[in-house]
Design an enzyme around this catalytic site. Structure first.
Site, PDB file in Angstrom:
ATOM      1  N   SER A 268       0.854  -1.192   0.000  1.00 43.39           N
ATOM      2  CA  SER A 268       0.000   0.000   0.000  1.00 43.39           C
ATOM      3  C   SER A 268       0.884   1.233   0.000  1.00 43.39           C
ATOM      4  O   SER A 268       2.097   1.140   0.180  1.00 43.39           O
ATOM      5  CB  SER A 268      -0.930   0.075   1.224  1.00 43.39           C
ATOM      6  OG  SER A 268      -1.888  -0.960   1.200  1.00 43.39           O
TER       7      SER A 268
ATOM      8  N   SER B 220      -3.334  -3.486  -3.175  1.00 42.97           N
ATOM      9  CA  SER B 220      -2.667  -2.293  -2.661  1.00 42.97           C
ATOM     10  C   SER B 220      -3.690  -1.256  -2.231  1.00 42.97           C
ATOM     11  O   SER B 220      -4.651  -0.974  -2.942  1.00 42.97           O
ATOM     12  CB  SER B 220      -1.757  -1.697  -3.751  1.00 42.97           C
ATOM     13  OG  SER B 220      -1.027  -0.602  -3.263  1.00 42.97           O
TER      14      SER B 220
ATOM     15  N   ASP C 252      -4.101   2.502  -1.845  1.00 44.91           N
ATOM     16  CA  ASP C 252      -3.441   3.739  -2.284  1.00 44.91           C
ATOM     17  C   ASP C 252      -4.318   4.914  -1.878  1.00 44.91           C
ATOM     18  O   ASP C 252      -5.255   5.290  -2.591  1.00 44.91           O
ATOM     19  CB  ASP C 252      -3.211   3.705  -3.790  1.00 44.91           C
ATOM     20  CG  ASP C 252      -2.486   2.435  -4.217  1.00 44.91           C
ATOM     21  OD1 ASP C 252      -1.458   2.124  -3.606  1.00 44.91           O
ATOM     22  OD2 ASP C 252      -2.963   1.748  -5.136  1.00 44.91           O
TER      23      ASP C 252
END
Length: 359
Positions: free
Chosen positions: A238, A276, A278
């Protein structure tokens, strides 16, 4: 880390980033009022490589003097605390704390203690704590949950202006990015007077994947990271991106600013894989747009704000500073042993400089 131990930053090695000028420290703390505090927890024998990074928008009582904010979720595989109220009300009422995925509860407890420490918060019964995370479980023994509320309080109490330590420190102690050691990175941009004269600062906790690009050089490809790495980075961490500005912006335009940070991540080679998270939080420190907490007030008078037509330089500043902050986090990092006996290597800076020189 002392100044003599600090690695040169990319800009100091001659790597250019964009066209806008930096602030004096090239850090988020170049934005007036912003303070950063970090606590690093590192012990190879315990498999402990984690920590806390705290970003304080101003040194006053943030609960009573909230700052406008916007949030953008580029890919929402993450556990950020406080998002719904920021989205609904358009402000934040605590500092922003970054840590690892399994220590969100400790961060919340530390922020509650911090808020209660202000004498005029004696009547507070509800707090919207703002906590971001990335998963440092590749390097850190994350299940041990080393971070405690007292570490969060320490980071908040020790927060300061000036240069910000980068690399494997604070919440970036156990992170990796692009399969190299990642960490904390920061950068800033100072607009000329004809563009408003405002400052934009960015701080990142880099722990994500993609095809690394630096100053136009396909670094990730050259270093053998691709193609088809792990079926395109299916679960690779991340990134938290925090954007601060002294421009008087409302929450709507701060959300627009937050979206541009994601473009900076893309410029560095991030791909926002399925696994991930973000996330971007953008806030304004300008006193004219603070939201004063008062149960007696039913409305806040309209405040001056930057016009939509004047936002483009702030967008550009955000993109440039985000990209540079990410690369800064990689250049500052060192080889780091993992809790299970491996080593995550730092970016080979000498090889990178050779690639850039041959471009």
């Amino acid at each position: 880390m002392t100044e003599t131990q600090r690695k040169p930053r990319p800009r100091e090695l001659g790597i250019p980033f964009g066209v806008l000028k930096t602030g004096p420290n090239n850090a988020i703390t170049d934005v007036d009022g912003v303070l950063v505090g970090q606590v690093t927890l590192s012990d190879d024998a315990k498999g402990m490589h984690t920590g806390v990074t705290a970003i304080i928008p101003h040194s006053g009582n943030i609960f009573k003097h909230k700052v406008p904010a916007g949030v953008f979720l580029g890919n929402a595989f993450g556990k950020m605390v406080g998002y719904p109220q920021i989205k609904e009300l358009g402000n934040i009422e605590t500092p922003i704390v970054l840590t690892n995925t399994l220590n969100l509860a400790a961060a919340i407890d530390g922020l509650i203690d911090y808020t209660f420490s202000f004498e005029d918060n004696g009547d507070v019964r509800s707090i919207n704590c703002v906590v971001g995370e990335t998963n440092d479980g590749t390097i850190n023994d994350i299940r041990a949950r080393f971070v405690k509320p007292e570490h969060v309080r320490e980071a908040l109490q020790n927060a300061k202006s000036g240069p910000v330590e980068e690399g494997g420190v604070g919440a970036g102690t156990g992170t990796k990015a692009f399969n190299f050691k990642g960490g904390i990175g920061t950068a800033s941009r100072k607009l000329d007077a004809n563009m408003g004269g405002y400052t934009v600062g960015v701080l990142v906790q880099s722990n994500f994947g993609g095809l690394l690009k630096i100053s136009g050089a396909e670094v990730g490809k050259a270093l053998g990271g691709y193609p088809y790495q792990k079926e395109i980075e299916s679960a690779d961490g991340s990134i938290m991106m925090i954007v601060a500005t002294d421009a008087p912006l409302d929450s709507r335009n701060l959300e627009r600013v937050a979206k541009r940070a994601w473009l900076g991540m893309g410029n560095a080679g991030g791909i926002a894989s399925n696994g991930s998270g973000d996330f971007v939080i953008a806030f304004s420190t300008n006193p004219s747009v603070r939201v004063e907490h008062s149960m007696e007030k039913l409305a806040t008078p309209a405040q001056p704000s930057v016009r939509n037509d004047d936002m483009t330089p702030l967008f550009m500043a955000t993109i440039e500073a985000t990209e540079e902050a990410i690369i800064n986090s990689l250049f500052a990092a060192n080889d780091t042993p993992t809790y299970n006996g491996k080593v995550i290597k730092a970016l080979p800076v000498e090889k990178v400089m050779e690639m850039i020189s041959k471009k």
